[in-house]
Motif scaffolding. Structure first.
Motif, PDB file in Angstrom:
ATOM      1  N   LEU A 116      -0.339  -4.646  -9.175  1.00 45.84           N
ATOM      2  CA  LEU A 116       0.642  -4.375  -8.125  1.00 45.84           C
ATOM      3  C   LEU A 116       0.013  -4.541  -6.743  1.00 45.84           C
ATOM      4  CD1 LEU A 116       2.496  -1.240  -9.586  1.00 45.84           C
ATOM      5  CD2 LEU A 116       3.353  -3.592  -9.471  1.00 45.84           C
ATOM      6  N   ALA A 117      -1.237  -4.123  -6.595  1.00 43.23           N
ATOM      7  CA  ALA A 117      -1.918  -4.295  -5.311  1.00 43.23           C
ATOM      8  C   ALA A 117      -2.048  -5.774  -4.952  1.00 43.23           C
ATOM      9  CB  ALA A 117      -3.294  -3.638  -5.360  1.00 43.23           C
ATOM     10  N   ALA A 118      -2.286  -6.592  -5.961  1.00 42.17           N
ATOM     11  CA  ALA A 118      -2.450  -8.029  -5.724  1.00 42.17           C
ATOM     12  C   ALA A 118      -1.142  -8.709  -5.337  1.00 42.17           C
ATOM     13  CB  ALA A 118      -3.016  -8.694  -6.979  1.00 42.17           C
ATOM     14  N   GLY A 119      -0.014  -8.070  -5.638  1.00 47.06           N
ATOM     15  CA  GLY A 119       1.285  -8.675  -5.373  1.00 47.06           C
ATOM     16  C   GLY A 119       1.974  -9.201  -6.608  1.00 47.06           C
ATOM     17  N   CYS A 120       1.537  -8.730  -7.786  1.00 52.30           N
ATOM     18  CA  CYS A 120       2.075  -9.205  -9.055  1.00 52.30           C
ATOM     19  C   CYS A 120       2.967  -8.139  -9.702  1.00 52.30           C
ATOM     20  CB  CYS A 120       0.951  -9.546 -10.033  1.00 52.30           C
ATOM     21  SG  CYS A 120      -0.148 -10.850  -9.486  1.00 52.30           S
ATOM     22  N   PRO A 121       4.192  -8.477 -10.102  1.00 48.25           N
ATOM     23  CA  PRO A 121       4.998  -7.557 -10.906  1.00 48.25           C
ATOM     24  C   PRO A 121       4.316  -7.302 -12.251  1.00 48.25           C
ATOM     25  CG  PRO A 121       6.363  -9.290  -9.973  1.00 48.25           C
ATOM     26  CD  PRO A 121       4.934  -9.690  -9.746  1.00 48.25           C
ATOM     27  N   ALA A 132       0.837  -1.202   0.000  1.00 51.84           N
ATOM     28  CA  ALA A 132       0.000   0.000   0.000  1.00 51.84           C
ATOM     29  C   ALA A 132       0.874   1.256   0.000  1.00 51.84           C
ATOM     30  CB  ALA A 132      -0.939  -0.004   1.199  1.00 51.84           C
ATOM     31  N   ALA A 133       1.941   1.244   0.786  1.00 54.97           N
ATOM     32  CA  ALA A 133       2.853   2.384   0.813  1.00 54.97           C
ATOM     33  C   ALA A 133       3.508   2.588  -0.552  1.00 54.97           C
ATOM     34  CB  ALA A 133       3.922   2.179   1.889  1.00 54.97           C
ATOM     35  N   PHE A 134       3.802   1.505  -1.246  1.00 54.46           N
ATOM     36  CA  PHE A 134       4.370   1.580  -2.591  1.00 54.46           C
ATOM     37  C   PHE A 134       3.379   2.243  -3.555  1.00 54.46           C
ATOM     38  CE2 PHE A 134       5.279  -1.155  -6.555  1.00 54.46           C
ATOM     39  CZ  PHE A 134       6.124  -0.199  -7.100  1.00 54.46           C
ATOM     40  N   LEU A 135       2.122   1.819  -3.501  1.00 52.64           N
ATOM     41  CA  LEU A 135       1.107   2.422  -4.367  1.00 52.64           C
ATOM     42  C   LEU A 135       0.937   3.910  -4.063  1.00 52.64           C
ATOM     43  CD1 LEU A 135      -1.595  -0.406  -4.273  1.00 52.64           C
ATOM     44  CD2 LEU A 135      -0.027   0.095  -6.137  1.00 52.64           C
ATOM     45  N   ALA A 189       9.401   5.532  -7.182  1.00 47.47           N
ATOM     46  CA  ALA A 189       8.678   4.949  -6.047  1.00 47.47           C
ATOM     47  C   ALA A 189       9.276   3.605  -5.639  1.00 47.47           C
ATOM     48  CB  ALA A 189       7.207   4.796  -6.405  1.00 47.47           C
ATOM     49  N   ILE A 190       9.731   2.824  -6.619  1.00 49.28           N
ATOM     50  CA  ILE A 190      10.387   1.549  -6.308  1.00 49.28           C
ATOM     51  C   ILE A 190      11.609   1.800  -5.431  1.00 49.28           C
ATOM     52  CG2 ILE A 190      11.748  -0.330  -7.321  1.00 49.28           C
ATOM     53  CD1 ILE A 190       9.814  -0.230  -9.722  1.00 49.28           C
ATOM     54  N   THR A 235      -6.031   8.723 -11.993  1.00 52.75           N
ATOM     55  CA  THR A 235      -4.957   7.728 -11.927  1.00 52.75           C
ATOM     56  C   THR A 235      -4.392   7.624 -10.525  1.00 52.75           C
ATOM     57  OG1 THR A 235      -4.412   8.200 -14.236  1.00 52.75           O
ATOM     58  CG2 THR A 235      -2.756   7.032 -12.931  1.00 52.75           C
ATOM     59  N   THR A 236      -4.062   8.754  -9.927  1.00 51.65           N
ATOM     60  CA  THR A 236      -3.536   8.704  -8.569  1.00 51.65           C
ATOM     61  C   THR A 236      -4.618   8.272  -7.584  1.00 51.65           C
ATOM     62  OG1 THR A 236      -3.985  11.088  -8.293  1.00 51.65           O
ATOM     63  CG2 THR A 236      -1.781  10.456  -9.034  1.00 51.65           C
ATOM     64  N   GLY A 237      -5.865   8.638  -7.868  1.00 53.93           N
ATOM     65  CA  GLY A 237      -6.960   8.191  -7.011  1.00 53.93           C
ATOM     66  C   GLY A 237      -7.121   6.684  -7.024  1.00 53.93           C
ATOM     67  N   GLN A 238      -6.959   6.073  -8.212  1.00 57.20           N
ATOM     68  CA  GLN A 238      -7.024   4.609  -8.307  1.00 57.20           C
ATOM     69  C   GLN A 238      -5.932   3.959  -7.474  1.00 57.20           C
ATOM     70  OE1 GLN A 238      -8.764   3.538 -12.735  1.00 57.20           O
ATOM     71  NE2 GLN A 238      -6.652   4.180 -12.606  1.00 57.20           N
ATOM     72  N   LEU A 239      -4.723   4.493  -7.571  1.00 61.07           N
ATOM     73  CA  LEU A 239      -3.606   3.933  -6.810  1.00 61.07           C
ATOM     74  C   LEU A 239      -3.875   4.007  -5.314  1.00 61.07           C
ATOM     75  CD1 LEU A 239      -0.837   5.536  -9.009  1.00 61.07           C
ATOM     76  CD2 LEU A 239      -1.040   3.079  -8.604  1.00 61.07           C
ATOM     77  N   ARG A 240      -4.377   5.140  -4.866  1.00 59.91           N
ATOM     78  CA  ARG A 240      -4.660   5.290  -3.433  1.00 59.91           C
ATOM     79  C   ARG A 240      -5.858   4.436  -3.008  1.00 59.91           C
ATOM     80  NH1 ARG A 240      -1.146   9.291  -2.222  1.00 59.91           N
ATOM     81  NH2 ARG A 240      -0.897  11.019  -3.704  1.00 59.91           N
ATOM     82  N   LEU A 241      -6.828   4.289  -3.908  1.00 58.98           N
ATOM     83  CA  LEU A 241      -7.973   3.438  -3.598  1.00 58.98           C
ATOM     84  C   LEU A 241      -7.528   1.990  -3.380  1.00 58.98           C
ATOM     85  CD1 LEU A 241     -11.096   3.023  -3.426  1.00 58.98           C
ATOM     86  CD2 LEU A 241     -11.038   2.570  -5.891  1.00 58.98           C
ATOM     87  N   PHE A 242      -6.656   1.494  -4.255  1.00 59.09           N
ATOM     88  CA  PHE A 242      -6.169   0.120  -4.085  1.00 59.09           C
ATOM     89  C   PHE A 242      -5.282  -0.014  -2.853  1.00 59.09           C
ATOM     90  CE2 PHE A 242      -7.480  -0.605  -8.535  1.00 59.09           C
ATOM     91  CZ  PHE A 242      -8.140  -1.796  -8.356  1.00 59.09           C
ATOM     92  N   ALA A 243      -4.547   1.041  -2.528  1.00 57.54           N
ATOM     93  CA  ALA A 243      -3.765   1.009  -1.298  1.00 57.54           C
ATOM     94  C   ALA A 243      -4.679   0.822  -0.093  1.00 57.54           C
ATOM     95  CB  ALA A 243      -2.950   2.296  -1.164  1.00 57.54           C
ATOM     96  N   ASP A 244      -5.759   1.582  -0.036  1.00 56.17           N
ATOM     97  CA  ASP A 244      -6.719   1.440   1.067  1.00 56.17           C
ATOM     98  C   ASP A 244      -7.398   0.073   1.028  1.00 56.17           C
ATOM     99  OD1 ASP A 244      -6.118   3.997   1.911  1.00 56.17           O
ATOM    100  OD2 ASP A 244      -7.848   4.917   0.926  1.00 56.17           O
TER     101      ASP A 244
END
Length: 504
Positions: A173-178, A65-68, A201-202, A104-113
Motif C-alpha cells: 500500500l505504501a508503494a501505491g499498489c492495491p 501516508a495518511a491512509f496508512l 480507513a478507506i 503491526t501499527t508500528g509498521q504502518l506508521r513506519l511506512f507512512a514516515d
C-alpha cells in the motif's frame, strides 16, 4: 468493543458471501462459521484492485501516508476486540497479541514516515547534453513506480504482523499498489476484524474502494486462483516450504510470470565457538531453551540448530538444555495440523539422532524436543537440516574447526545465522563469516534470532529455501522495493511527468 465475525469477504468495499462454509477451530471459546472463498470472488477482487490501481498510484505520498496512519488508528480502536478473538483462535497469550498489534501499527506508521521522506523513489536525473559529440544525450529521469495489484497470504504464526495488515500489505500500500489478501483459515475472525479496520480507513480517507480486498479461504483453489489471476502482478507469502513452493511454481508457470516473494523455511543455525562455550555454556543453554520454546517455537527465526565442539562441555550444554526444557509447560500449537507435523518431525529426528529431552504431546498441546548428533551424521542425513515448525532443536558436535566449516557449508539458505563467540574466538569467526554471508540474510553475534526488529537496516529473507527472492526482505522499510519498478522518462515534458519527478 465486542466483535462477532460475520464470515464474509470484502470486495470493492462491500461484504459478500461465497459458496459453502467452514468453521474456525479456536483453542478456546465457540467456533464461528465463515463463507468459503471462490474463484469468482477472487476475480471480482482482482478486477476491483485493477480499477483502483491508477487512481491510487496517482495519490500523493502524503495522502497514502495518511491512509496508512488511518489504518493504524482503526486497528488501535479495535484493540481489545482484536486481542480477544486473536487469543481465542490461536491460543497465543494476550501479551503476545498486544505486542504484535503494536508491531503491526508500528509498521504502518513506519511506512507512512518512509514514503513522506521520498528517498525510496530513488529519483535520478541526467540532464540533456544537446552539444555532446559525436551524439547528443537526451534528458533522462528515473523514478520507482508501483507495479500493480499485489496478492498477500496471511501467515498462520503471526495473525497480525504478517497477515491482513502486516508488513506485506503495509509495504505494498505504501508503494501505491492495491492489495488482495487471502486470509489464513487458522485465524479467520482476526483477519476479518482487521479487514474491517482497513475498510473504515478507506472510507475515512476517501481512497478507492478496491484498494483492499479480503477473501476467506480454507481450500488451495482460492490461493491458486489468486496467484494465477492475470491482474495480480506480485505475491507476498509467509508459510511452509511445501505450500510456498507450489504457489511459486504457479507464478513462474503463468503466461506472464510474476515475482513471488515467499518466506518459506529456516532452521536458523547458531555456531557456539570454543571460548564462548567454555566461558558461558550454561548461560547459552538457558538462552537457547528460552528462544527455542518462545511461542511454542512457532517463529520463522526459531533457532533449531546449534553447532559446537564435541567434548565434556558440549555434554554439559546438552544436559543444561534438557534440564531447562523439563521446566517448560505444554503450549498449544496454532492448528491441529501444525501440531501433527511437529510430532512427525520430531519422530524423524529421533530416528537418526540421540534424544536429549522429549516431552510428551497431547492433541494440540506440545512440549519441546532436543536431539544430539555428530557432524558426520548431520552431513550424511539431510533430515536433520529440514525445518520442523515448533520447539524442536538439534545439537551438532564437531571434532575440528574444519568439520564446523563443513557443517556451515552444507547448510541451505537461512533467514538468520548466529555466532556465539568471545574475543579469543575471533579467528574462527572470521573464517565462518564469508560462508554465513552467503547462507543467511541476517547474521547475529551473541544473541538469539527470535525477534525481528522493524527498521531500515533489517533483512528478513535469505537464499532459498529461506525465501524465494534472496534480494528482498519482508521486514523493514526496504520491503517496499518488492512492489516497485524503475521507469525511465526520456525527453518527457514536465507536465507529463509524475508529480514527484517534476522539477527534479
Amino acid at each position: 468493543m465486542t466483535f462477532t465475525p460475520h464470515g464474509k469477504h470484502l470486495v470493492a468495499g462491500e461484504w459478500l458471501t461465497g459458496e459453502g462454509t467452514f468453521r474456525s477451530a479456536p483453542v478456546h471459546g465457540d467456533p464461528h462459521e465463515f463463507s468459503g472463498g471462490t474463484v469468482d470472488l477472487v476475480d471480482r477482487a482482482a478486477l476491483a484492485a485493477e480499477d483502483a490501481f491508477a487512481p491510487y498510484a496517482a495519490t500523493s505520498r502524503d495522502d497514502r501516508a495518511a491512509f496508512l496512519d488511518a489504518i493504524a488508528d482503526q486497528i488501535e480502536g479495535r484493540a481489545e476486540a482484536i486481542t480477544a478473538i486473536g487469543t481465542q483462535e490461536t491460543g497465543l497469550p494476550e501479551a503476545r497479541l498486544q505486542g504484535e498489534r503494536g508491531r503491526t501499527t508500528g509498521q504502518l506508521r513506519l511506512f507512512a514516515d518512509h514514503i513522506r521522506k521520498g528517498e525510496y523513489l530513488d529519483r535520478r536525473h541526467d540532464p540533456a547534453m544537446p552539444e555532446r559529440q559525436p551524439l547528443p544525450r537526451p534528458d533522462l529521469r528515473l523514478m520507482q513506480r508501483p507495479i500493480g495489484p499485489v496478492a498477500v497470504f496471511g501467515a498462520s504464526n503471526f495473525p497480525l504482523a504478517f497477515s491482513t495488515a502486516g508488513g506485506d500489505t503495509a509495504s505494498a500500500l505504501a508503494a501505491g499498489c492495491p492489495v488482495v489478501v487471502k486470509g489464513h483459515p487458522a485465524h479467520p475472525g482476526t483477519g476479518e476484524i482487521v479487514a474491517e479496520a482497513i475498510r473504515a480507513a478507506i472510507r475515512e480517507t476517501g481512497m478507492p474502494a478496491g484498494v483492499f480486498g479480503f477473501i476467506h479461504g480454507d481450500s488451495h483453489a482460492v490461493g491458486a486462483a489468486l496467484v494465477q489471476h492475470p491482474l495480480i502482478k506480485a505475491v507476498g507469502f509467509t508459510g511452509s516450504l511445501r505450500g510456498g513452493r507450489a504457489l511459486f511454481d504457479l507464478c513462474a508457470a503463468r503466461p506472464e510470470p510474476i515475482p513471488f516473494f515467499g518466506e518459506l523455511g529456516s532452521i536458523n543455525p547458531g555456531f557456539v565457538l570454543p571460548q564462548a562455550l567454555a566461558a558461558r555454556g550454561a548461560r547459552l543453554a538457558e538462552g537457547w531453551a528460552g528462544s527455542l520454546t518462545m511461542g511454542a517455537g512457532q517463529f520463522c527465526t526459531n533457532p533449531g540448530l546449534i553447532v559446537m565442539p564435541k567434548g565434556v562441555l558440549a555434554d554439559a550444554f546438552a544436559k543444561a538444555v534438557g534440564d531447562a526444557l523439563a521446566k517448560v509447560a505444554p503450549q498449544p500449537m496454532l492448528t491441529d495440523g501444525i501440531a501433527d507435523a511437529y510430532r512427525e518431525g520430531a519422530n524423524r529426528a529421533a530416528g537418526v539422532a540421540t534424544p536429549i529431552f522429549e516431552g510428551p504431546c497431547e492433541g494440540r498441546n506440545v512440549l519441546p524436543a532436543i536431539y544430539k548428533t555428530t557432524a558426520e551424521e548431520f552431513l550424511r542425513d539431510h533430515t536433520l537440516s529440514e525445518e520442523v515448525f515448533g520447539p524442536m532443536g538439534v545439537i551438532v558436535t564437531t571434532t575440528t574447526e574444519e568439520q564446523m566449516m563443513d557443517v556451515a557449508q552444507a547448510i541451505e539458505g537461512q533467514l538468520t545465522a548466529t555466532l556465539h563467540m568471545d574475543e579469543a574466538d575471533i579467528d574462527m569467526a572470521r573464517r565462518l563469516m564469508p560462508v554465513l554471508e552467503r547462507k543467511a540474510g541476517r547474521i547475529l553475534a551473541n544473541g538469539w534470532p527470535t525477534g525481528v526488529e522493524v527498521a531500515d537496516a533489517m533483512v528478513h529473507g535469505g537464499p532459498y529455501p529461506a525465501s524465494t527472492n534472496f534480494g528482498a526482505t519482508s521486514v523493514g522499510t526496504m520491503a517496499i522495493r518488492r512492489f516497485l519498478r524503475p521507469v525511465s522518462y526520456q525527453n518527457i515534458p514536465e507536465a507529463l511527468l509524475p508529480e514527484d519527478l517534476r522539477g527534479f
